[in-house]
Design an enzyme around this catalytic site. Structure first.
Site, PDB file in Angstrom:
ATOM      1  N   ASP A 126     -63.521  35.452   1.838  1.00  0.00           N
ATOM      2  CA  ASP A 126     -63.750  34.515   0.734  1.00  0.00           C
ATOM      3  C   ASP A 126     -65.004  33.685   1.006  1.00  0.00           C
ATOM      4  O   ASP A 126     -65.844  33.499   0.127  1.00  0.00           O
ATOM      5  CB  ASP A 126     -62.560  33.556   0.594  1.00  0.00           C
ATOM      6  CG  ASP A 126     -61.267  34.278   0.262  1.00  0.00           C
ATOM      7  OD1 ASP A 126     -61.351  35.385  -0.284  1.00  0.00           O
ATOM      8  OD2 ASP A 126     -60.196  33.723   0.558  1.00  0.00           O
TER       9      ASP A 126
ATOM     10  N   GLY B 208     -73.574  59.929 -13.807  1.00  0.00           N
ATOM     11  CA  GLY B 208     -73.616  61.161 -14.590  1.00  0.00           C
ATOM     12  C   GLY B 208     -74.995  61.780 -14.715  1.00  0.00           C
ATOM     13  O   GLY B 208     -75.246  62.515 -15.664  1.00  0.00           O
TER      14      GLY B 208
ATOM     15  N   GLU C 275     -52.789  33.088  -1.334  1.00  0.00           N
ATOM     16  CA  GLU C 275     -53.018  33.810  -2.587  1.00  0.00           C
ATOM     17  C   GLU C 275     -52.698  32.940  -3.801  1.00  0.00           C
ATOM     18  O   GLU C 275     -53.425  32.951  -4.792  1.00  0.00           O
ATOM     19  CB  GLU C 275     -52.184  35.100  -2.636  1.00  0.00           C
ATOM     20  CG  GLU C 275     -52.581  36.138  -1.584  1.00  0.00           C
ATOM     21  CD  GLU C 275     -54.067  36.459  -1.582  1.00  0.00           C
ATOM     22  OE1 GLU C 275     -54.684  36.470  -2.667  1.00  0.00           O
ATOM     23  OE2 GLU C 275     -54.628  36.686  -0.498  1.00  0.00           O
TER      24      GLU C 275
HETATM   25  P1  ADP Z   1     -74.676  61.232 -10.405  1.00  0.00           P
HETATM   26  O1  ADP Z   1     -75.405  62.527 -10.333  1.00  0.00           O
HETATM   27  O2  ADP Z   1     -75.283  60.251 -11.343  1.00  0.00           O
HETATM   28  O3  ADP Z   1     -74.412  60.624  -9.069  1.00  0.00           O
HETATM   29  P2  ADP Z   1     -72.603  62.925 -11.345  1.00  0.00           P
HETATM   30  O4  ADP Z   1     -73.256  63.517 -12.521  1.00  0.00           O
HETATM   31  O5  ADP Z   1     -72.597  63.758 -10.125  1.00  0.00           O
HETATM   32  O6  ADP Z   1     -73.226  61.519 -11.008  1.00  0.00           O
HETATM   33  O7  ADP Z   1     -71.131  62.503 -11.752  1.00  0.00           O
HETATM   34  C1  ADP Z   1     -70.016  62.859 -10.993  1.00  0.00           C
HETATM   35  C2  ADP Z   1     -68.821  63.126 -11.878  1.00  0.00           C
HETATM   36  O8  ADP Z   1     -68.403  61.949 -12.542  1.00  0.00           O
HETATM   37  C3  ADP Z   1     -69.115  64.106 -12.979  1.00  0.00           C
HETATM   38  O9  ADP Z   1     -68.901  65.401 -12.540  1.00  0.00           O
HETATM   39  C4  ADP Z   1     -68.145  63.696 -14.069  1.00  0.00           C
HETATM   40  O10 ADP Z   1     -66.880  64.257 -13.844  1.00  0.00           O
HETATM   41  C5  ADP Z   1     -68.030  62.215 -13.878  1.00  0.00           C
HETATM   42  N1  ADP Z   1     -68.947  61.487 -14.768  1.00  0.00           N
HETATM   43  C6  ADP Z   1     -69.979  60.704 -14.396  1.00  0.00           C
HETATM   44  N2  ADP Z   1     -70.595  60.178 -15.454  1.00  0.00           N
HETATM   45  C7  ADP Z   1     -69.973  60.644 -16.544  1.00  0.00           C
HETATM   46  C8  ADP Z   1     -70.170  60.468 -17.948  1.00  0.00           C
HETATM   47  N3  ADP Z   1     -71.137  59.692 -18.429  1.00  0.00           N
HETATM   48  N4  ADP Z   1     -69.332  61.110 -18.791  1.00  0.00           N
HETATM   49  C9  ADP Z   1     -68.340  61.885 -18.314  1.00  0.00           C
HETATM   50  N5  ADP Z   1     -68.123  62.099 -17.012  1.00  0.00           N
HETATM   51  C10 ADP Z   1     -68.911  61.492 -16.116  1.00  0.00           C
HETATM   52 ZN    ZN Z   2     -58.569  34.701  -0.059  1.00  0.00          ZN
END
Ligand code: ADP
Ligand code: ZN
Ligand code: MG
Length: 628
Positions: free
Chosen positions: A512, A218, A435
């Site tokens: 594994d 995020g 498994e």
């Molecule tokens: P990063 O830039 O760290 O790779 P992004 O900000 O692009 O990640 O995240 C991609 C998507 O994942 C966002 O658009 C959102 O929908 C979701 N996401 C990621 N982290 C969060 C968070 N902390 N809260 C809510 N949604 C999130």
């Molecule tokens: Zn196995």
């Protein structure tokens, strides 16, 4: 850049052809052959017939094979003076000629000019020729190495590669599960909104914030939320877009970006993947990269070039802060680092709540259970998970997302697409034993995570799968837990050997064994859990090409190396013997569950434990497992 005549010729030729096409196109439509008779005003065909009936028409001249006529008639509007009109005739109007004859109006047909036909023919040819030349160039371009003629033409244009969003529309409410990071960045919003509060007391507003964390946690979302909360524009570019074939292009992009940003201050500049451009200068295999270093220098210069209170705050994101050039991290540049980590169980729940807002969930769905089942999932994974579940729900034509869809979506995100199960055969039974080996050993070891389900439905590379529920956050892991994991992972191979004999064991255990060896080796070299004592003998493996220390050397002698190997063997062999012992001692229950599994293809953890408990003592703590 090398100037090349070939490039010039290759690009001028089509340009000439296009130009010619337009030139001739402009004239081909005009009835160029009407000469002096040309009329400015037009008349509809219907009106013309009316005039004809009213005997107003005095003469008619036909052009273009009878498609256009110049009509002379008496105009009642202008004192009955004779006027000329141009009339477009319908293609098939044979009755017109007879009518003209009948009314005894003088009419004349004018032949089409011959060269008109030639133009027409050429016009028809031009398009295919253009198409062929175009395809030819496309093909040439793609078959050339970067820097060939196609690329060369782009040089110096410095197209703006950054995006600007006037309003991101993202608020802090949309970001969940990373509270510390959010709190730290709340301050940045205040900087942008009320800089006077800080400058009044002589505080220097930070210019740069570095967001550090794995992909999908995020970071981009957080940067957008800052812009959204502060109500300022958001400029974004990815570090990799600075790095071009030609020296100087990246630097000019940096200049462009900062110029645009200054015109729009206060604003946020977001540089994603800054490690692509901000890596330690002069590092890497084969020495430095001129282009990247120039770009980085330009970036540093720009950051120094504006005063702290111009209202531009630069946010950069990376997951490799260790490879960044020290100059980037100095005070006055990215002197603030905010860690954005994968969320814990509470964070995952909050993220799920954010993404469940616009989804129709069945009331029986417990987001809490999902968050417990998904350790290691990032925000992006969770968003993707709920979306997959929604897609499955739509495909199954259900009203709302139920646990089943979410369960299937988790499996799919973790292990890949579902395949078709094998028909009952010897190999299906062998996979079943394998498994059940994992599941039984895992269930009977006190320190092992509980079984969530066993299935013979293939997914991704795996022919069958045993899922375990990590029932608590994986923080610190004890030695006996590690050994239990190794033993459980060997359970599959142990079952094959005990049931079918050592000649019949299969390649199915390859994955594994790889896992097992990795874990055992880390116990010896990193966690000091062997007879070699509490020594850290190896640092975490880094990627050779990316880091600043691309020579990750092992920190031990040859003699130690062979002792490490010996210790790894000791651990693995001990665990393997343990697993085989468990399998030998539980043959009856194994056979019974295998029969059930071959028939049902999936057995969930609760049922599995109940059957096992009829034959033996299941460690008590595993009786109470959050079930999904
Ligand atoms: P990063 O830039 O760290 O790779 P992004 O900000 O692009 O990640 O995240 C991609 C998507 O994942 C966002 O658009 C959102 O929908 C979701 N996401 C990621 N982290 C969060 C968070 N902390 N809260 C809510 N949604 C999130
Ligand atoms: Zn196995
Ligand atoms: Mg991102």
């Amino acid at each position: 850049m090398k100037f090349s005549w070939r490039v010039l010729v290759l690009w001028t030729l089509p340009a000439l052809v296009i130009g010619f096409f337009f030139w001739q196109g402009a004239f081909a439509n005009a009835p160029a052959d009407m000469g002096k008779n040309a009329a400015n005003t037009r008349m509809t065909y219907g009106r013309f017939l009316e005039y004809l009936d009213a005997d107003r028409v005095t003469s008619v001249d036909l052009y273009e094979g009878g498609r256009t006529a110049i009509v002379e008639a008496i105009d009642p509007d202008i004192e009955n003076r004779i006027q000329r009109w141009r009339v477009d005739l319908p293609i098939s109007a044979p009755e017109l000629i007879s009518k003209l004859k009948e009314k005894q109006i003088s009419f004349d047909a004018h032949p089409m000019r011959n060269d008109g036909a030639i133009w027409g023919l050429l016009g028809n040819l031009v398009f295919p020729i253009l198409l062929i030349t175009g395809l030819f160039f496309l093909f040439r371009r793609s078959s050339n190495l970067p820097g060939g003629p196609g690329q060369a033409m782009n040089f110096g244009k410095s197209r703006a590669r950054f995006q600007m969003e006037a309003k991101t529309g993202v608020k802090f409410d949309d970001v969940a599960g990373i509270e510390e990071a959010k709190e730290e960045l709340q301050e940045v919003v205040t900087f942008l909104k009320q800089p006077e509060r800080f400058t009044a007391v002589g505080a220097r507003i930070p210019k740069g914030v570095l967001l550090v964390g794995p992909p999908g946690t995020g970071k981009t979302l957080l940067a957008k939320a800052i812009a959204g909360e502060a109500g300022v524009p958001f400029f974004s570019i990815s570090g990799s877009e600075f790095v071009e074939m030609f020296v100087g292009v990246g630097a000019s992009r940096v200049r462009d970006l900062f110029k645009k940003a200054k015109d729009n201050a206060p604003c946020i500049i977001f540089i994603d993947e800054i490690d692509a451009v901000g890596r330690q200068r002069g590092a890497g295999i084969g020495g430095g990269n001129d282009e990247r270093e120039q770009t980085l220098n330009q970036l540093l210069t720009e950051m120094d070039g504006f005063e702290g209170n111009t209202g531009i705050i630069i946010i950069a994101a990376t997951n490799r802060p260790d490879v960044l050039d020290a100059a980037l991290l100095r005070p006055g540049r990215f002197d603030r680092q905010v860690t954005v980590d994968a969320p814990d169980v509470k964070g995952r729940l909050e993220i799920l709540q954010v993404h469940a807002r616009n989804k129709k969930l069945d009331p029986t769905v417990s987001l809490e259970a999902i968050s417990r089942r998904t350790p290691g999932f990032t925000g992006a994974d969770l968003a993707n998970l709920l979306n997959e579940a929604a897609i499955l729900t739509a495909r199954r034509r259900k009203e709302a997302i139920t646990l089943r869809e979410i369960d299937d979506a988790v499996d799919r995100v973790v292990a890949g697409m579902e395949g078709t199960p094998l028909v009952d055969s010897k190999s299906k039974r062998l996979i079943a034993y394998h498994e059940i080996g994992h599941a039984l050993v895992g269930t009977l070891l006190k320190d092992h995570d509980p079984v969530q389900k066993v299935t013979l439905i293939p997914r991704g590379q795996a022919q069958g799968l045993t899922w375990f529920t990590p029932n608590e956050e994986q923080g610190l892991i004890s030695r006996s837990q590690l050994k239990a994991r190794i033993t459980g992972a060997l359970g599959g191979r142990a079952a094959e050997e005990v049931i079918f004999g050592s000649a019949e064991v299969t390649t199915g255990a390859g994955g594994d064994l790889q896992q097992v060896t990795g874990m055992a080796r880390q116990m010896v070299t990193r966690f000091g859990m062997s007879d070699l004592g509490p020594l850290s003998l190896e640092s975490q493996q880094g990627e050779v090409f990316l880091g600043r220390d691309w020579t990750t050397r092992s920190e031990y002698s040859e003699a130690i190396a062979s002792r490490i190997d010996a210790q790894v063997r000791v651990i693995v062999e001990e665990c393997y013997e343990h697993a085989k012992k468990i399998m030998r001692e539980h043959r009856t229950v194994t056979d019974r569950i295998v029969d059930l599994l071959v028939e049902k293809e999936t057995i969930d953890g609760e049922e599995f434990r109940q059957i096992v408990a009829e034959y033996t003592d299941v460690p008590e703590k595993q009786q109470y497992v959050p079930q999904l």
